[in-house]
Design a protein around this motif. Structure first.
Motif, PDB file in Angstrom:
ATOM      1  N   ASP A  64      65.803  22.200   6.285  1.00  0.00           N
ATOM      2  CA  ASP A  64      65.631  22.353   4.831  1.00  0.00           C
ATOM      3  C   ASP A  64      66.650  23.295   4.177  1.00  0.00           C
ATOM      4  O   ASP A  64      66.298  24.360   3.671  1.00  0.00           O
ATOM      5  N   HIS A  66      68.767  22.247   1.577  1.00  0.00           N
ATOM      6  CA  HIS A  66      68.747  21.942   0.134  1.00  0.00           C
ATOM      7  C   HIS A  66      70.014  22.419  -0.579  1.00  0.00           C
ATOM      8  O   HIS A  66      69.953  23.043  -1.649  1.00  0.00           O
ATOM      9  N   ASP A  96      66.547  17.463   5.375  1.00  0.00           N
ATOM     10  CA  ASP A  96      66.794  17.997   4.029  1.00  0.00           C
ATOM     11  C   ASP A  96      68.044  18.880   3.968  1.00  0.00           C
ATOM     12  O   ASP A  96      67.979  20.087   3.743  1.00  0.00           O
ATOM     13  N   HIS A 130      64.259  14.419   1.349  1.00  0.00           N
ATOM     14  CA  HIS A 130      65.351  14.562   0.374  1.00  0.00           C
ATOM     15  C   HIS A 130      66.627  13.849   0.826  1.00  0.00           C
ATOM     16  O   HIS A 130      67.449  13.486  -0.008  1.00  0.00           O
ATOM     17  N   HIS A 199      60.078  15.489  10.327  1.00  0.00           N
ATOM     18  CA  HIS A 199      60.220  16.399   9.191  1.00  0.00           C
ATOM     19  C   HIS A 199      58.872  16.950   8.719  1.00  0.00           C
ATOM     20  O   HIS A 199      58.729  18.151   8.474  1.00  0.00           O
ATOM     21  N   HIS A 219      59.989  20.936   6.207  1.00  0.00           N
ATOM     22  CA  HIS A 219      59.387  20.310   5.031  1.00  0.00           C
ATOM     23  C   HIS A 219      58.550  21.239   4.155  1.00  0.00           C
ATOM     24  O   HIS A 219      58.627  21.186   2.934  1.00  0.00           O
ATOM     25  N   HIS A 221      58.635  24.528   3.760  1.00  0.00           N
ATOM     26  CA  HIS A 221      59.282  25.760   3.287  1.00  0.00           C
ATOM     27  C   HIS A 221      58.326  26.953   3.427  1.00  0.00           C
ATOM     28  O   HIS A 221      58.475  27.956   2.732  1.00  0.00           O
TER      29      HIS A 221
HETATM   30 FE   LIG Z   1      62.817  20.583   2.234  1.00  0.00          FE
END
Ligand SMILES: [Fe+2]
Length: 284
Positions: A64, A66, A96, A130, A199, A219, A221
């Protein structure tokens, strides 16, 4: 006026922070300080199914990122340098990479940074929601592959040291991909130590029906913003039951959830520092 979901969440966050007396200073901390406080989570896996050849084998999981949502290439560069210092044997990315692939301006720095990572037993990744969202599927595959990462999309790999092996399975994203849970995890064997990458953490309640020993997910966070007594402010679908840390799902399956590196929806972290994880294997 229509209240969007995002502004509703923001309003709720502000009111909770206000309620706790965390006004200016607390907001500044959650917005500018904690999201950059990268930390390392350490776990040891001691298990009778881990072959002797895998004793002290080191695995790094990151998740993650991002990129593009209040997370820059410079921050990504710093993350990669820290992971490099771990000198891991196996490196796993659990989805992600980019927040919004259709809007993000990809550049050559991403694969070249990923290529700086070196792991003798391999570098593997799985899709997150994502990555698939907004037509990112092919682009992400290209970027990760150019960075030297092998995609596990409903696939199982045998990782071998001399004559001993463990199994590594990766599922396609549960929310926006085409996961084949049974077809993939039926390939796992009762007598071989197996790691499953997926995920979304909550799917552990199905993964436990197969011969999997550990599941690594992201996933959630970690909830991103955690208010004492009230708990996590944001828990996305499929990360509502299991949000952070280590969970014993059954007699055989243990789930580990990474809080991830970046943020999404809101650029805040509070009592939920960004992290990557180091697992050390131990044979009996
Ligand atoms: Fe994420």
């Amino acid at each position: 006026m229509l209240i969007t979901r995002r502004s509703f969440i923001k309003k709720m966050l502000y009111s909770v922070l206000g309620f706790l007396g965390l006004s200016g200073g607390g907001y500044y901390y959650a917005r500018y300080i904690e999201p950059d406080m990268l930390t390392t989570q350490q776990y040891t896996w001691k298990h009778p199914k881990i072959p002797e050849a895998f004793n002290q084998i080191k695995i790094v999981q990151f998740s993650d990122i991002h990129l593009g949502f209040h997370y820059s290439i410079d921050q990504f560069h710093n993350l990669i340098q820290k992971i490099k210092q771990e000198e891991a044997d196996l490196i796993l990315f659990t989805g992600d990479l980019v927040d919004e692939p259709q809007k993000y301006h990809f550049n050559a720095k991403i694969p070249s940074l990923l290529n700086e990572l070196d792991a003798p037993l391999g570098k593997y990744w799985i899709y997150g929601n994502h990555d698939h969202g907004g037509y990112g599927t092919e682009k992400l595959q290209e970027v990760m592959s150019n960075g030297g990462f092998t995609l596990l999309k409903n696939e199982v790999k045998e990782i071998t040291i001399t004559d001993s092996s463990i199994m590594l399975a990766g599922l396609d994203d549960i929310m926006l991909g085409s996961p084949n849970i049974g077809g993939t995890l039926n390939q796992l064997k009762e007598n071989i130590f197996s790691i499953v990458l997926v995920h979304e953490p909550d799917i552990a309640d199905r993964v436990k029906d197969y011969h999997a020993d550990v599941q690594l997910s992201g996933h959630s966070h970690g909830g991103q913003v955690r208010i004492p007594l009230l708990g996590s402010m944001i828990t996305p679908p499929y990360a509502e039951k299991y949000v952070d840390g280590k969970h014993l799902i059954s007699d055989t399956l243990t789930l580990y959830i990474s809080r991830g590196v970046g943020t999404t929806r809101m650029p805040y972290r509070f009592l939920c520092r960004p992290e990557y994880t180091v697992y050390t294997m131990q044979s009996n």
